[in-house]
Design an enzyme around this catalytic site. Structure first.
Site, mmCIF file in Angstrom:
data_model
loop_
_atom_site.group_PDB
_atom_site.id
_atom_site.type_symbol
_atom_site.label_atom_id
_atom_site.label_comp_id
_atom_site.label_asym_id
_atom_site.label_seq_id
_atom_site.Cartn_x
_atom_site.Cartn_y
_atom_site.Cartn_z
ATOM 1 N N GLU A 88 8.906 15.897 16.075
ATOM 2 C CA GLU A 88 9.440 15.735 14.723
ATOM 3 C C GLU A 88 8.746 16.717 13.792
ATOM 4 O OE1 GLU A 88 8.613 11.998 12.613
ATOM 5 O OE2 GLU A 88 10.690 12.030 11.933
ATOM 6 N N LYS A 139 0.857 -1.197 0.000
ATOM 7 C CA LYS A 139 0.000 0.000 0.000
ATOM 8 C C LYS A 139 0.883 1.234 0.000
ATOM 9 C CE LYS A 139 -1.940 2.866 2.358
ATOM 10 N NZ LYS A 139 -1.722 4.262 1.864
ATOM 11 N N CYS A 199 13.321 10.502 7.949
ATOM 12 C CA CYS A 199 13.143 10.080 9.340
ATOM 13 C C CYS A 199 14.461 10.174 10.102
ATOM 14 C CB CYS A 199 12.546 8.686 9.399
ATOM 15 S SG CYS A 199 13.347 7.540 8.302
ATOM 16 N N GLU A 259 9.325 1.152 11.081
ATOM 17 C CA GLU A 259 10.335 2.219 10.978
ATOM 18 C C GLU A 259 9.587 3.523 11.174
ATOM 19 O OE1 GLU A 259 13.418 1.739 10.704
ATOM 20 O OE2 GLU A 259 13.577 -0.274 9.836
HETATM 21 P P1 ADP Z 1 2.767 10.911 7.541
HETATM 22 O O1 ADP Z 1 2.114 11.381 8.811
HETATM 23 O O2 ADP Z 1 4.181 11.233 7.465
HETATM 24 O O3 ADP Z 1 1.973 11.222 6.307
HETATM 25 P P2 ADP Z 1 1.699 8.352 7.996
HETATM 26 O O4 ADP Z 1 2.267 7.539 9.094
HETATM 27 O O5 ADP Z 1 0.390 9.020 8.187
HETATM 28 O O6 ADP Z 1 2.804 9.354 7.597
HETATM 29 O O7 ADP Z 1 1.593 7.494 6.672
HETATM 30 C C1 ADP Z 1 2.460 6.481 6.295
HETATM 31 C C2 ADP Z 1 1.661 5.395 5.605
HETATM 32 O O8 ADP Z 1 0.723 4.869 6.538
HETATM 33 C C3 ADP Z 1 0.833 5.856 4.408
HETATM 34 O O9 ADP Z 1 0.847 4.835 3.414
HETATM 35 C C4 ADP Z 1 -0.542 6.017 5.005
HETATM 36 O O10 ADP Z 1 -1.568 5.873 4.048
HETATM 37 C C5 ADP Z 1 -0.573 4.883 5.985
HETATM 38 N N1 ADP Z 1 -1.551 5.042 7.073
HETATM 39 C C6 ADP Z 1 -2.009 6.189 7.633
HETATM 40 N N2 ADP Z 1 -2.912 5.926 8.586
HETATM 41 C C7 ADP Z 1 -3.052 4.579 8.642
HETATM 42 C C8 ADP Z 1 -3.846 3.679 9.432
HETATM 43 N N3 ADP Z 1 -4.694 4.126 10.351
HETATM 44 N N4 ADP Z 1 -3.687 2.364 9.228
HETATM 45 C C9 ADP Z 1 -2.822 1.894 8.302
HETATM 46 N N5 ADP Z 1 -2.075 2.685 7.529
HETATM 47 C C10 ADP Z 1 -2.174 4.011 7.687
#
Ligand code: ADP
Length: 497
Positions: A399, A193, A302, A268
């Site tokens: 961060e 994904k 990161c 990570e």
């Molecule tokens: P950022 O805050 O830097 O955008 P995220 O941690 O939100 O990073 O996103 C990293 C990945 O995790 C993306 O592919 C995002 O779609 C996915 N993601 C965000 N929220 C969820 C969730 N509740 N469950 C699973 N995957 C998620």
């Protein structure tokens, strides 16, 4: 002045002109719902693509395809040698399409295309080639036991099964490569994904995986949002393992979701990494290196060296030097080969980073350079040096994930005291130490509570390097031989002779 998008090469143009679909069981398909979402050029705010908004229904299909490929398809019988050859050939295909991939990355993420070609694309090629070798080296061991009688006891290494991989937008292609290469080498099947902000290069990799000759269902790619597609993947009862790279906040959600069927989890997550400059450092190197530690990839790393500690005797020189380096950066569209600092990836990031700039100002940080948005189009922020910061400020604790460095001075010569400053964070991903003194360098390497320590460099990486975090920066290590632990199970066999 309006930002104009430089033209793409013919290969990237052809890819962008196509209808973008998801890869499930070897076929390119729309979301079951028929929904799509738009993808934006972060330098110009133009809509550049529409991709399927996959959700639970699509994740179910993808997981079923991955399960079939794992249990009964040709992949379940493939020899290690053939897995090795396929993973290696993916590296070759990436190399053949390197310029196109670099352009897609610059267009979708905003990063400078020269960096994308040199680091993201080359790093991905190297990752497939390094991991290919592990396919033929996954040995168990013969185990010596003391049980009375005659025994032959040994272990087997087997692929963990169906793997869900959720990746972020800061290095879209390279994060895909870090995830796919070891999983494929180990014999797993995958549902990937990509981040909703940056799905394009992963879709192109999906085409290359098909071209390389991987059987149907070995790699499935579902584009969609985190709360829908990502959540469905991490909750899915038929997924054996989830590998996630992203924020610490979402990492905790993934852990809770994975608890349902106790799937294996590797994470990570975020960082607030220290870069520490000692008085005996090569100061030219330290200035250039600590500037790059924070400004590289617009600070969206990161591992970014976002807390800069400079000894009192070199503090002024470092602050002025890093500010001067910030001044040399050329902001603009990532597809312009002369640009060295692109836009942030999204409106959300832009709001977040500018919010931190306001917070730093309110809490009394001195803005040495930068501190403002740049232009009125795209998500540009000036590279920023905040001096006179301290451990209680939000800009120091949280961060930021943008080109904003917080400088603090220290006057201690006691390395335990210096390490306490460095370790004063809930994160523990990376760090760097700038010194010519071997004792200082290697003593600090032991005292810093972080998964990686760099000496006279920062943001280092190599496919053989076990990379990951202490504390709230994550679970497990990616790359190196350590990553193979995540993608294999150990089976112990005891035979009475
Ligand atoms: P950022 O805050 O830097 O955008 P995220 O941690 O939100 O990073 O996103 C990293 C990945 O995790 C993306 O592919 C995002 O779609 C996915 N993601 C965000 N929220 C969820 C969730 N509740 N469950 C699973 N995957 C998620």
């Amino acid at each position: 002045i309006a930002i104009r998008r430089p033209a793409l090469g013919s290969a990237a143009t052809a890819f962008m002109a196509k209808k973008h679909q998801m890869l499930i069981d070897g076929k390119w398909v729309d979301a079951r719902s028929g929904e799509t979402f738009s993808v934006e050029d972060p330098a110009t705010n133009e809509i550049i693509a529409h991709v399927p908004a996959g959700d639970k229904a699509d994740i179910d299909l993808a997981v079923a395809a991955a399960r079939r490929a794992f249990e009964t398809g040709p992949w379940s019988r493939i020899s290690p040698k053939d897995r090795q050859r396929l993973v290696w050939s993916l590296g070759d295909l990436l190399e053949r399409h390197a310029d196109e991939l670099a352009e897609l990355e610059a267009l979708d993420n905003g990063k400078p295309v020269t960096n994308a070609r040199r680091d993201d694309v080359q790093g991905s090629i190297d990752m497939f080639r390094y991991m290919a070798g592990w396919a033929t080296r996954l040995n168990g061991e013969q185990i010596q036991v003391s049980t009375p009688g005659n025994w032959h006891v040994y272990s087997l290494r087997e692929p963990v099964g169906v793997v869900g991989q959720i990746i972020p937008w800061n290095f879209p292609l390279m994060m895909a490569a870090w995830k796919l290469a070891p999983a494929l080498a180990a014999g797993c099947t995958i549902v990937l994904k990509p981040a909703e902000q940056t799905p394009l290069s992963a879709l192109r990799v999906g085409e290359l995986v098909t071209e390389a000759g991987f059987p149907d269902g070995v790699l499935n790619i579902v584009t969609g949002f985190g709360e829908t597609a990502g959540a469905a993947l991490s909750l899915h009862p038929d997924v054996d393992k989830v590998a996630f790279t992203g924020s610490t906040e979402v990492g905790k959600i993934i852990v809770r979701a994975a608890a349902g069927n106790l799937k294996r989890v590797s994470l990570e997550l975020g960082g607030k990494s220290p870069a520490i400059v000692f008085p005996d450092a090569d100061l030219d190197l330290a200035v250039a290196g600590t500037a790059s530690a924070i400004f590289y990839n617009q600070g969206q790393c990161c591992t970014a060296g976002s807390r800069l500690f400079a000894h009192k005797s070199v503090y002024d020189r470092i602050v002025e030097g890093v500010a001067a380096e910030a001044g040399k950066l050329k902001l603009g569209h990532g597809l312009d080969p002369s640009v060295t600092l692109g836009p942030l990836v999204s409106q959300e990031q832009h709001t977040r980073v500018t919010g931190f700039l306001d917070s730093g100002r309110q809490e009394g940080a001195e803005i040495v350079t930068g501190g403002k948005v740049h232009g009125n189009q795209g998500y540009f922020v000036e590279p920023t040096v905040l001096a006179q910061t301290n451990r209680t400020m939000r800009v120091v604790r949280e961060e930021i994930f943008g080109p904003v460095v917080c400088v603090q001075s220290f006057d201690d010569d006691d390395l335990d005291a210096v390490a306490r400053f460095a370790n004063d964070t809930e994160y523990g991903l990376s760090s760097s130490v700038w010194t010519r003194n071997l004792k200082v360098a290697h003593t600090m390497a032991r005292k810093i509570r972080a998964g990686t320590v760099c000496i006279n460099t920062h943001n280092y990486g190599d496919p053989a390097w076990p990379f990951g975090g202490y504390k709230q920066s994550g679970w497990g290590r990616e790359m190196g031989k350590e990553v193979m632990e995540h993608y294999t199970e150990t089976k112990a066999v005891a035979a009475r002779l």
